[in-house]
Design an enzyme around this catalytic site. Structure first.
Site: not given
Ligand code: F6P
Length: 543
Positions: A204, A210, A264-265, A350, A381, A509
């Site tokens: 965005k 990254e 973004g999310r 977030e 399990h 960041k």
């Protein structure tokens, strides 16, 4: 939106008193005392059945929670949300992922819907052209591989959806590169043929460390393997910062814009879904949007009593703020949804991991719940021991699809038997008498029975919500994800926090950039003693 401290409402005080009465509610007894309990506490919406009856609530609790929602003016907040008011006030933005999945251009947000439809049309035209072989690789061959480069909302949503819809995928192979770890990039590029791969850079901001690092490494590798001239045909971008994407070298024609009114999310429904649309085709992507829209309509138009996201959000408030539960588990009984918990971790934590209210004051109550999970039966399990017999209260969502994608009745019956058995067992537990009877019938001596019995007792009364859906399809998946998006909204409104910013992540960041500068100069002195020693160890291995 109004600034209302939930703890100062009348409804909160009523709930506090009510909690004292019901905190020892026994689910087994509640069912035996009320034969209509399951029916009374179950919600349905088309192919969705949401059974709330195995939760530590009564009808009265539900009503009092609704009173809280009303006093916190949830109704008006929903109106503001769908009508594009700038409810993300700290970023001065509207929150309109809902506008990405409607066709209705006559509403208050009609202009935004028109823009979203145009953007979708451009994306679909591109996707169809790639999938039909009309847009080809530089050598004229059909693209057969997509690499999505992005992180956070530019990765988790698309990966989760793509994994969930494996039964709907076309012949395109998708890979996702997210972590700023050279080894992650390496593991992906060694699997692909650059000559027939399309790289989709999703960011965005087009400023995320990254994504830019990974894109640069991959672009350089591509130049060497193919050539510089082919970059324009093999790299496309999805971003709301078109200029930065152009500066990176993406052809203007191949930049698919995002809107600043979509967080973004919550962006998987937008051009951020480009890779997914390439992998499942435009019709399936459209069905995903329509499913989400169905849930939007349900959320907007249904009374609080029968409203699935409202009821789920209120239950979270009940456990988080009254029972003081720290976390919630989400257990999908399908491997297809194995990335749903990770996706929800970003969406939920977030959004609602905030400790300052909408007045800018520290909150005096608990907010954002921790969410975690893994598919069943695998998780049975792994961590179910703690849910059954640990000391913590962990309300859990159990999600399953009544119909399997492939015909393996033996498998599906076993899967579903586990699904039903677990919520029943979590509720019923196993008391001392039952344990002793079992041990006796297995031939144990009295001494052995006395020794073993305490460890085999399950207190039960562990709350679960069962979400049973007819079948996993793009449509039902869209509806499920939208259900969680709206649940997040409901919680944020009640907690009086801003759910749509993420300043906490921004700080991380900046700090990482500062340390990177030190690493590049092999410096370690400007830090605390612990960080200094860790940096020195790192230098000693790498130099
Ligand atoms: O993690 C913080 C965050 O800003 C997320 O909200 C976002 O989804 C992610 O980073 C990626 O950001 P971008 O799409 O701008 O690269």
């Amino acid at each position: 939106m109004k600034n209302i401290n939930p703890t100062s409402t009348d409804a909160w005080n009523v709930l506090t008193e009510h909690f004292k009465d019901v905190k020892n509610l026994n689910l087994r007894e509640a069912f035996s005392q009320n034969s209509n309990r399951a029916e009374e506490l179950t919600l349905t919406e088309g192919d969705f059945l949401v059974d709330l009856s195995k939760n530590l609530i009564t009808k009265e609790t539900q009503q009092k929670l609704i009173d809280l929602a009303k006093e916190c003016e949830l109704d008006a907040a929903i109106h503001s949300y769908f009508n594009g008011e700038k409810i993300n006030a700290t970023e001065n933005r509207a929150v309109l992922h809902t506008a990405l999945r409607t066709q209705d251009t006559s509403s208050k947000v009609g202009e935004k819907v028109t823009a979203a439809l145009a953007s979708k049309e451009k994306m679909f035209a591109f996707v169809d052209a790639v999938n039909d072989g009309k847009i080809t690789a530089a050598n004229g061959q059909k693209f057969d591989t997509i690499v999505n480069i992005g992180i956070g909302g530019s990765d988790l949503g698309p990966v989760m959806i793509y994994e969930a819809l494996q039964a709907y995928k076309n012949e395109m192979t998708l890979h996702f590169v997210s972590n700023v770890e050279g080894d992650h990039v390496e593991e992906v590029i060694k699997k692909i043929n650059p000559e027939t791969t399309l790289f989709v850079i999703v960011s965005k901001s087009f400023g995320t460390q990254e994504t830019l690092t990974n894109s640069t490494t991959i672009r350089n590798w591509f130049s060497k393997k193919v050539n510089d001239h082919a970059i324009a045909q093999h790299f496309i971008a999805v971003s709301s910062n078109v200029q930065r994407a152009v500066d990176f070298g993406i052809d203007q024609e191949n930049i698919f814009p995002m809107f600043d009114w979509v967080g973004g999310r919550f962006s998987l429904w937008s051009t951020v879904g480009m890779s997914v649309a390439l992998g499942i085709g435009t019709q399936n992507f459209q069905d995903l949007l329509e499913g989400a829209h169905e849930m939007d309509e349900h959320f907007k138009n249904t009374t609080f009593e029968k409203n699935i996201p409202v009821q789920l959000g209120l239950l979270t408030i009940w456990y988080n703020n009254f029972y003081k539960a720290q976390s919630e588990a989400v257990i999908p009984y399908t491997q297809y949804l194995h990335r749903l918990p990770a996706y929800l971790q970003q969406a939920i934590m977030e959004s609602n991991g905030k400790s300052v209210d909408r007045n800018g004051n520290p909150v005096n109550y608990e907010t954002g719940n921790i969410v975690w999970g893994e598919p069943g039966t695998n998780s049975q399990h792994a961590f179910f021991q703690l849910i059954h017999q640990g000391t913590k209260l962990i309300p859990a969502h159990f999600i399953a699809f009544a119909k399997a994608k492939y015909h393996h009745p033996d498998h599906h019956n076993k899967l579903m038997a586990n699904f039903f058995a677990q919520t029943e067992a979590l509720m019923n537990g196993k008391n001392q008498d039952e344990v002793i009877k079992d041990l006796q019938s297995s031939g144990k001596s009295e001494e052995e029975i006395n020794k073993l019995a305490p460890f085999k007792v399950f207190t039960g009364n562990k709350p679960t919500t069962t979400i049973l859906i007819d079948e996993l399809t793009p449509r039902s998946l869209g509806k499920l994800v939208a259900m969680y998006e709206h649940k997040i909204f409901v919680e944020g409104v009640i907690w009086n926090i801003y759910s749509y910013d993420q300043w906490g992540v921004e700080l991380g960041k900046i700090l990482a950039d500062r340390i990177l500068n030190d690493i590049e100069n092999s410096e370690s002195d400007a830090h605390d003693a612990s960080t200094t020693q860790l940096l020195q160890k790192f230098y000693s291995i790498n130099n």
